[in-house]
Design an enzyme around this catalytic site. Structure first.
Site, short mmCIF file in Angstrom:
data_model
loop_
_atom_site.label_atom_id
_atom_site.label_comp_id
_atom_site.label_asym_id
_atom_site.label_seq_id
_atom_site.Cartn_x
_atom_site.Cartn_y
_atom_site.Cartn_z
N CYS A 1 18.84 35.75 -2.38
CA CYS A 1 19.83 36.13 -1.94
C CYS A 1 19.83 36.34 -0.75
O CYS A 1 18.82 36.75 -0.03
CB CYS A 1 20.29 37.59 -2.61
SG CYS A 1 20.60 37.47 -4.33
N ARG B 1 18.51 30.80 0.68
CA ARG B 1 17.81 31.72 0.03
C ARG B 1 18.56 32.00 -1.33
O ARG B 1 18.16 32.75 -2.20
CB ARG B 1 17.96 32.93 0.88
CG ARG B 1 17.37 32.80 2.10
CD ARG B 1 17.44 34.36 2.77
NE ARG B 1 16.79 35.38 1.89
CZ ARG B 1 15.66 36.10 2.23
NH1 ARG B 1 14.79 35.66 3.31
NH2 ARG B 1 15.03 37.11 1.59
N TRP C 1 21.73 34.62 -5.51
CA TRP C 1 20.91 33.91 -6.62
C TRP C 1 20.77 34.99 -7.83
O TRP C 1 20.27 35.91 -7.71
CB TRP C 1 19.52 33.77 -5.99
CG TRP C 1 18.54 32.86 -6.96
CD1 TRP C 1 18.40 31.50 -6.95
CD2 TRP C 1 17.45 33.27 -7.88
NE1 TRP C 1 17.38 31.13 -8.14
CE2 TRP C 1 17.03 32.30 -8.50
CE3 TRP C 1 17.18 34.80 -8.27
CZ2 TRP C 1 16.06 32.64 -9.57
CZ3 TRP C 1 16.53 35.02 -9.24
CH2 TRP C 1 15.52 33.74 -9.83
N ASN D 1 20.29 42.85 -2.53
CA ASN D 1 19.31 41.85 -3.01
C ASN D 1 18.19 42.62 -3.74
O ASN D 1 17.90 43.71 -3.28
CB ASN D 1 18.47 41.22 -1.57
CG ASN D 1 19.31 40.33 -1.06
OD1 ASN D 1 20.45 39.91 -1.38
ND2 ASN D 1 18.87 39.85 0.20
N GLY D 2 17.79 42.18 -4.77
CA GLY D 2 16.77 42.97 -5.66
C GLY D 2 17.22 43.14 -7.04
O GLY D 2 18.06 42.55 -7.44
N GLU E 1 0.23 20.29 -7.22
CA GLU E 1 1.33 20.35 -6.22
C GLU E 1 2.39 19.13 -6.10
O GLU E 1 3.48 19.39 -6.05
CB GLU E 1 0.89 20.63 -4.80
CG GLU E 1 1.85 20.60 -3.64
CD GLU E 1 2.74 21.79 -3.75
OE1 GLU E 1 2.77 22.75 -4.79
OE2 GLU E 1 3.73 21.82 -2.75
N LYS F 1 6.50 19.55 -6.81
CA LYS F 1 7.32 18.81 -6.03
C LYS F 1 8.38 18.01 -6.73
O LYS F 1 9.63 18.15 -6.52
CB LYS F 1 6.74 18.07 -4.80
CG LYS F 1 5.83 18.95 -3.82
CD LYS F 1 6.77 19.69 -3.23
CE LYS F 1 6.93 21.01 -3.33
NZ LYS F 1 6.05 22.32 -3.24
N GLU G 1 10.77 20.06 -8.90
CA GLU G 1 11.61 21.26 -8.28
C GLU G 1 12.95 20.37 -7.79
O GLU G 1 13.81 20.85 -7.74
CB GLU G 1 11.11 21.75 -6.90
CG GLU G 1 10.00 22.84 -7.28
CD GLU G 1 9.41 23.57 -5.87
OE1 GLU G 1 8.83 22.91 -5.22
OE2 GLU G 1 9.77 24.60 -5.69
N HIS H 1 -8.58 15.18 -23.23
CA HIS H 1 -8.41 16.29 -24.22
C HIS H 1 -6.95 16.80 -24.93
O HIS H 1 -6.82 17.74 -25.09
CB HIS H 1 -8.93 17.67 -23.44
CG HIS H 1 -10.41 17.20 -23.25
ND1 HIS H 1 -11.43 17.30 -24.33
CD2 HIS H 1 -11.14 17.07 -21.86
CE1 HIS H 1 -12.46 17.06 -23.59
NE2 HIS H 1 -12.41 16.79 -22.17
N LYS I 1 14.56 30.16 -2.22
CA LYS I 1 13.56 29.95 -1.12
C LYS I 1 12.44 31.04 -1.20
O LYS I 1 11.12 30.75 -1.66
CB LYS I 1 14.01 29.71 0.35
CG LYS I 1 12.68 29.53 1.21
CD LYS I 1 12.12 28.26 1.18
CE LYS I 1 10.97 27.85 1.97
NZ LYS I 1 10.15 26.69 1.33
#
Ligand code: M6R
Length: 609
Positions: A2, A27, A73, A99-100, A482, A486, A489, A505, A604
């Protein structure tokens, strides 16, 4: 997570709010809205979708008034016009953006509904604006009402509130969600992130947790929630506008991938002491003896930063000869970790605002450990609350998928490793060798970036796959994680990273001719083993994309695609091997028509738990 922007001054607020919202859109981007306060009139416009959707509907471009804007968001309540911020009270006099998370919103709402308040949305935020309305019955003025309401709230917030009864001001308050006040001439600004206001001012005041600000065009007053005046320092933000624009690239992510030779130089500038074979990290000067004597180091982080931490763990144990644990910050404080005075906890965070990482910092601090930040955003909460630390100096990272921050985190972790290793007996000669290898990295990264077209061709052939496996060993196991992150996402392809030897395994059951397997196979001490792993994949007809140092005929005979990266020291290899994986994910996502810089459901910086 947000974005908040606010303006009070003599100019029309809407164009300023809109520009700010566009800069903050990374954001959160499921809905957006603005509110303006004139005497006796509150104008609120909000819309599901991107800021551009909102822009099409706005019609108050010339109104000179205090205004607030929000890009959301969603946490509580699905993205919709109604759930978008700002939220208003029953009389449509007060507007609030947040925000929060208001954790006790249900109890507040139930009580207020009994008292006659009518709620419109499914959000936690709306409870707060009605609570402020309720408190106004006792207090009269907006500032006191906000303070009284916040005392009853549990959870986290960065809020901005305006009222048509007091249209000359914005009331802002923070607990756990960043807010910055921009100081102008006969105008002032508010933002959750400096990017929203650097077009207008570089002078800023950081609001601390537990503070309330009354922002008028010619004054900014800050107090604690208990109404005690606080003294604030005006600081300068140094963000360059070019850094937060795309500069000719089609996406921020590509720009940020391509910037890496430069961002690595910035991470090392003035810090690599080649002659002495050591690192100079001024932010750690105050804790040198703590580092020297630490029995244990903990690295706490989330997401990509956690992957960097994992590489850091391997480095610090191998060279620093110190026991290291890498922790998911989100798990850390809930499992009652054993942390003692004398331990050192590094918090790794690009944004410096990740709620879980901040909570881990508080947990470690409370247990007596030294807490040190490895952050990108200068002045961020984690950076400010740490006992010391190192900025990675990667510049603003706008693409939601973190790229340049990861490689800069790796370089900074290498410098921290060098410093600690030299304290603990590494020879000057070995130190010099590491310094030389570090300094070579930018040009080696550049050489890989020159191979972008090659990687784009591979992406074209693999773009329709539904699953990917990424395998790596040793230092390159975190790179496998990583690389898979990527791809997930930004292209929404299911991908998993594994230590290559773990494949047999379980995951090996997934391999058939439709499964691309990215194998990170540089010439390190696990090279022979990883060739065997490639053979296992080929025996099951998987498609192998091998990241190699040189075209070894044995790998060439097995792999379907080869991507070469230059050789370097084992522990620095992730800085190079991740680059083709960033590009592969990027090009696959582009070819699938995905929204690269604003992938669905992500934001973000994750400032909620
Ligand atoms: O700002 P931080 O480094 O604390 O963020 C941590 C994660 O949220 C972040 O790395 C996330 O996983 C990224 N989207 C990865 O690309």
């Amino acid at each position: 997570m947000c974005g908040i922007v606010g303006y009070v001054g003599n100019k029309p607020a809407v164009p300023i709010l809109l520009e700010g919202l566009k800069r903050l859109e990374y954001r959160g981007y499921d809905s957006a809205g603005i509110a303006l306060a004139e005497i006796g009139r509150l104008i609120v416009q909000k819309k599901i979708g991107k800021v551009s959707q909102l822009e099409k509907e706005l019609n108050s471009f010339n109104v000179v008034a205090a205004g607030i804007g929000h890009t959301r968001w969603a946490t509580h309540g699905a993205p919709s016009d109604i759930n978008a911020h700002p939220h208003t009270d029953c009389k449509n006099e007060i507007a609030l953006i947040h925000n929060g998370i208001i954790e006790n919103y249900n109890a507040i709402r139930t009580k207020l509904e009994k008292d006659g308040h009518v709620f419109k949305s499914a959000t936690d935020t709306e409870a707060l604006v009605h609570l402020i309305e309720e408190m106004k019955k006792y207090s009269g003025d907006l500032e006191t009402a906000v303070r009284l309401a916040l005392r009853q709230v549990e959870g986290t917030y960065g809020i901005a509130v305006i009222s048509s009864k007091e249209p000359d001001k914005i009331i802002a308050a923070r607990k756990g969600s960043p807010l910055i006040i921009g100081i102008g001439e006969n105008e002032n600004f508010l933002a959750s992130d400096a990017a929203a206001i650097v077009d207008y001012t570089r002078k800023v005041v950081y609001l601390e947790d537990g503070e309330i600000a009354v922002i008028c065009k010619n004054s900014v007053d800050t107090k604690t929630i208990d109404n005690k005046t606080t003294e604030k320092q005006v600081e300068q933000v140094t963000i360059d506008l070019a850094q937060i624009e795309k500069g000719g690239f089609s996406h921020f992510m590509l720009k940020e991938i391509m910037e890496q030779p430069e961002t690595l130089r910035n991470a090392m500038r003035g810090r690599v002491l080649l002659e002495e074979g050591n690192a100079k990290l001024s932010g750690l000067d105050g804790v040198k003896s703590v580092l020297e004597n630490a029995q244990r180091i903990i690295l706490a982080a989330c997401g990509t930063s956690w992957h960097a931490g994992l590489v850091g763990e391997y480095m610090l144990e191998q060279y620093g000869k110190v026991s290291v644990e890498t922790e998911y910050a989100s798990e850390f404080r809930y499992r009652d970790p054993i942390v003692k005075p004398g331990d050192v906890v590094f918090l790794i965070s690009q944004s410096g605002e990740t709620a879980d990482t901040l909570a881990a910092l508080h947990e470690a601090k409370q247990k007596g450990a030294a807490v040190l930040g490895i952050c990108n955003v200068v002045g961020s909460t984690i950076a400010r609350e740490s006992d010391g630390g190192v900025y990675i100096h990667a510049g603003p990272e706008i693409g939601v998928a973190s790229t340049k921050a990861f490689t800069s985190q790796l370089v900074v972790l290498s410098l921290v490793t060098l410093l600690i290793a030299r304290q603990r007996g590494m020879s000057e000669k070995e130190g010099r060798n590491i310094c030389a290898k570090l300094l070579e990295l930018p040009q080696k990264v550049q050489a890989i970036l020159h191979r972008a077209t090659e990687i784009e061709k591979i992406a074209e052939e693999l773009k329709d796959s539904s699953n990917f496996l990424y395998l790596g060993r040793g230092y390159n196991f975190p790179v496998a994680l990583e690389g898979a992150l990527k791809l997930k996402e930004i292209s929404y392809i299911h991908a998993e990273g594994y230590p290559a030897a773990e494949m047999k395994h379980g995951p090996i059951a997934l391999i058939d001719e439709n499964m691309p397997v990215v194998v990170i196979a540089p010439k390190d001490r696990t090279y022979e083993k990883i060739i065997s792993n490639i053979q296992e994949v080929k025996a099951r007809h998987g498609k192998v994309i091998a990241i190699v140092n040189e075209v070894d005929p044995r790998i060439a005979a097995l792999a379907d695609y080869l991507i070469q990266v230059p050789e370097t020291a084992d522990f620095l290899s992730p800085v190079l091997t991740i680059i083709p994986l960033q590009l592969l994910a990027y090009y696959i996502a582009v070819k699938r028509g995905c929204n690269i810089d604003q992938p669905r459901n992500l934001a973000k910086s994750v400032t909620v738990e």
